[in-house]
Design a protein around this motif. Structure first.
Motif, mmCIF file in Angstrom:
data_model
loop_
_atom_site.group_PDB
_atom_site.id
_atom_site.type_symbol
_atom_site.label_atom_id
_atom_site.label_comp_id
_atom_site.label_asym_id
_atom_site.label_seq_id
_atom_site.Cartn_x
_atom_site.Cartn_y
_atom_site.Cartn_z
ATOM 1 N N ARG A 146 0.864 -1.178 0.000
ATOM 2 C CA ARG A 146 0.000 0.000 0.000
ATOM 3 C C ARG A 146 0.893 1.217 0.000
ATOM 4 N NH1 ARG A 146 -0.981 2.631 5.095
ATOM 5 N NH2 ARG A 146 0.223 1.607 6.705
ATOM 6 N N ARG A 147 0.294 2.374 -0.225
ATOM 7 C CA ARG A 147 1.065 3.617 -0.269
ATOM 8 C C ARG A 147 1.771 3.848 1.063
ATOM 9 N NH1 ARG A 147 0.386 6.597 -4.815
ATOM 10 N NH2 ARG A 147 -1.407 6.101 -6.096
ATOM 11 N N ILE A 148 2.927 4.498 0.970
ATOM 12 C CA ILE A 148 3.709 4.742 2.180
ATOM 13 C C ILE A 148 4.017 6.230 2.360
ATOM 14 C CG2 ILE A 148 5.953 4.391 1.096
ATOM 15 C CD1 ILE A 148 6.753 2.809 3.629
ATOM 16 N N LEU A 149 4.037 7.002 1.277
ATOM 17 C CA LEU A 149 4.335 8.435 1.363
ATOM 18 C C LEU A 149 3.122 9.298 1.056
ATOM 19 C CD1 LEU A 149 7.811 8.400 -0.396
ATOM 20 C CD2 LEU A 149 7.358 8.582 2.042
ATOM 21 N N ASN A 150 2.320 8.879 0.118
ATOM 22 C CA ASN A 150 1.126 9.633 -0.262
ATOM 23 C C ASN A 150 -0.086 9.094 0.490
ATOM 24 O OD1 ASN A 150 2.200 11.407 -2.353
ATOM 25 N ND2 ASN A 150 2.572 9.521 -3.481
ATOM 26 N N PRO A 151 -1.146 9.908 0.612
ATOM 27 C CA PRO A 151 -2.374 9.404 1.243
ATOM 28 C C PRO A 151 -2.913 8.199 0.477
ATOM 29 C CG PRO A 151 -2.490 11.778 0.894
ATOM 30 C CD PRO A 151 -1.257 11.302 0.203
ATOM 31 N N TRP A 152 -3.638 7.328 1.150
ATOM 32 C CA TRP A 152 -4.131 6.082 0.551
ATOM 33 C C TRP A 152 -4.989 6.310 -0.684
ATOM 34 C CZ3 TRP A 152 -9.322 5.222 0.130
ATOM 35 C CH2 TRP A 152 -10.153 6.029 0.902
ATOM 36 N N ASP A 153 -5.668 7.471 -0.757
ATOM 37 C CA ASP A 153 -6.555 7.732 -1.890
ATOM 38 C C ASP A 153 -5.905 8.596 -2.983
ATOM 39 O OD1 ASP A 153 -6.486 9.993 -0.307
ATOM 40 O OD2 ASP A 153 -8.644 10.368 -0.416
ATOM 41 N N TRP A 154 -4.605 8.746 -2.960
ATOM 42 C CA TRP A 154 -3.881 9.558 -3.943
ATOM 43 C C TRP A 154 -4.056 8.967 -5.338
ATOM 44 C CZ3 TRP A 154 -1.615 14.118 -2.958
ATOM 45 C CH2 TRP A 154 -0.813 14.680 -3.959
ATOM 46 N N GLU A 155 -4.251 9.828 -6.305
ATOM 47 C CA GLU A 155 -4.408 9.398 -7.704
ATOM 48 C C GLU A 155 -3.062 9.449 -8.418
ATOM 49 O OE1 GLU A 155 -7.179 8.397 -9.399
ATOM 50 O OE2 GLU A 155 -8.307 8.467 -7.518
ATOM 51 N N GLY A 156 -2.671 8.349 -9.005
ATOM 52 C CA GLY A 156 -1.452 8.312 -9.808
ATOM 53 C C GLY A 156 -0.195 8.047 -9.002
ATOM 54 N N HIS A 157 0.937 8.122 -9.706
ATOM 55 C CA HIS A 157 2.245 7.833 -9.126
ATOM 56 C C HIS A 157 3.177 8.984 -9.517
ATOM 57 C CE1 HIS A 157 0.756 3.872 -8.115
ATOM 58 N NE2 HIS A 157 0.169 3.895 -9.308
ATOM 59 N N PRO A 158 3.579 9.828 -8.556
ATOM 60 C CA PRO A 158 4.251 11.101 -8.846
ATOM 61 C C PRO A 158 5.566 11.037 -9.612
ATOM 62 C CG PRO A 158 3.457 11.075 -6.593
ATOM 63 C CD PRO A 158 3.245 9.702 -7.143
ATOM 64 N N LEU A 159 6.265 9.920 -9.642
ATOM 65 C CA LEU A 159 7.520 9.872 -10.391
ATOM 66 C C LEU A 159 7.371 9.228 -11.768
ATOM 67 C CD1 LEU A 159 10.143 9.081 -7.603
ATOM 68 C CD2 LEU A 159 9.449 11.285 -8.559
ATOM 69 N N ARG A 160 6.145 9.067 -12.218
ATOM 70 C CA ARG A 160 5.890 8.546 -13.556
ATOM 71 C C ARG A 160 5.952 9.684 -14.568
ATOM 72 N NH1 ARG A 160 2.774 3.468 -13.434
ATOM 73 N NH2 ARG A 160 2.332 3.817 -15.609
ATOM 74 N N ARG A 161 6.370 9.382 -15.768
ATOM 75 C CA ARG A 161 6.464 10.394 -16.827
ATOM 76 C C ARG A 161 5.094 10.949 -17.210
ATOM 77 N NH1 ARG A 161 11.230 10.592 -19.797
ATOM 78 N NH2 ARG A 161 12.790 9.153 -19.023
ATOM 79 N N ASP A 162 4.051 10.140 -17.068
ATOM 80 C CA ASP A 162 2.709 10.576 -17.460
ATOM 81 C C ASP A 162 1.921 11.202 -16.301
ATOM 82 O OD1 ASP A 162 2.313 8.295 -15.954
ATOM 83 O OD2 ASP A 162 1.070 7.273 -17.444
ATOM 84 N N TYR A 163 2.565 11.429 -15.170
ATOM 85 C CA TYR A 163 1.870 11.961 -13.991
ATOM 86 C C TYR A 163 1.517 13.432 -14.194
ATOM 87 C CZ TYR A 163 0.888 13.241 -9.176
ATOM 88 O OH TYR A 163 0.280 13.703 -8.034
ATOM 89 N N LYS A 164 0.300 13.781 -13.849
ATOM 90 C CA LYS A 164 -0.167 15.175 -13.906
ATOM 91 C C LYS A 164 -0.344 15.665 -12.474
ATOM 92 C CE LYS A 164 -0.693 15.234 -18.387
ATOM 93 N NZ LYS A 164 0.548 15.301 -19.072
ATOM 94 N N GLN A 165 0.396 16.705 -12.122
ATOM 95 C CA GLN A 165 0.327 17.276 -10.776
ATOM 96 C C GLN A 165 -1.046 17.882 -10.534
ATOM 97 O OE1 GLN A 165 2.777 17.356 -8.378
ATOM 98 N NE2 GLN A 165 1.382 18.391 -6.990
ATOM 99 N N PRO A 166 -1.728 17.483 -9.447
ATOM 100 C CA PRO A 166 -3.028 18.110 -9.171
ATOM 101 C C PRO A 166 -2.846 19.564 -8.765
ATOM 102 C CG PRO A 166 -2.406 16.624 -7.387
ATOM 103 C CD PRO A 166 -1.371 16.474 -8.459
ATOM 104 N N VAL A 167 -3.833 20.360 -9.061
ATOM 105 C CA VAL A 167 -3.795 21.773 -8.693
ATOM 106 C C VAL A 167 -4.298 21.897 -7.258
ATOM 107 C CG1 VAL A 167 -4.717 24.058 -9.189
ATOM 108 C CG2 VAL A 167 -4.095 22.532 -11.060
#
Length: 179
Positions: A146-167
């Protein structure tokens, strides 16, 4: 008359196996030698051979890579890489081992899969969870992935090339925000 045409590029010859690649080959596990990482032998291995290769590398008195330094993940242009850094206290030596999953082999909407080694190296537990959270590599057989740094309901994976930063309030380009 001068010719500026370059001759066709010659394909690079495959690298010869290093100490650890040769050791695994002698034990029936195929590897591919990659360019050394800061002078450290670096090899690629198929995902299905990862657990047996790591057990062999750890338990063999010949190489005794007995410390798992880290497990990390990389989203490259063509592959998702699960990267393992191993160290031998006995031989004062190191190995970088990669499992490279081609992006074309990952079904749409699914995450790349690599076998977990957390039942063999307990330190891998948190490293695999972090890699799952940030890069989106799933570790099959992990006891509690399960997630360890982001909240459990976080959308996506921040170090992926296709990740879009939420506003949000910190990155909305508002001149009164904190950034």
């Amino acid at each position: 008359m001068t010719h500026d045409a370059k001759p066709p590029a010659q394909p690079e010859a495959p690298l010869e196996p290093g100490q650890y690649g040769q050791f695994l080959k002698e034990h029936g596990i195929a590897t591919t030698r990659l360019a050394d990482s800061c002078g450290i032998e670096t090899i690629a291995i198929q995902a299905e051979h990862l657990p047996s290769a790591l057990k062999l590398l750890r338990n063999s008195q010949e190489v005794k890579l007995d410390l798992l330094i880290t497990v990390s993940g990389v989203d490259n242009n063509e592959t998702f890489d699960s990267v393992y850094h191993l160290w031998s206290y006995s031989h004062n030596n190191e190995l970088v081992l990669k499992v490279m999953i081609k992006k074309t082999d990952v079904p749409e909407g699914k995450l790349p899969m690599v076998p977990s080694i957390s039942n063999f190296w307990s330190a891998a537990n948190w490293h695999e969870r972090e890699t799952y959270d940030l890069v989106g590599i799933r570790y099959s057989g992990h006891p509690y992935l399960r997630r360890i740094l982001n909240p459990w309901d976080w959308e996506g994976h921040p170090l992926r090339r296709d990740y879009k930063q939420p506003v949000d309030g910190l990155n909305d380009k508002n001149p009164h925000s904190f950034r």
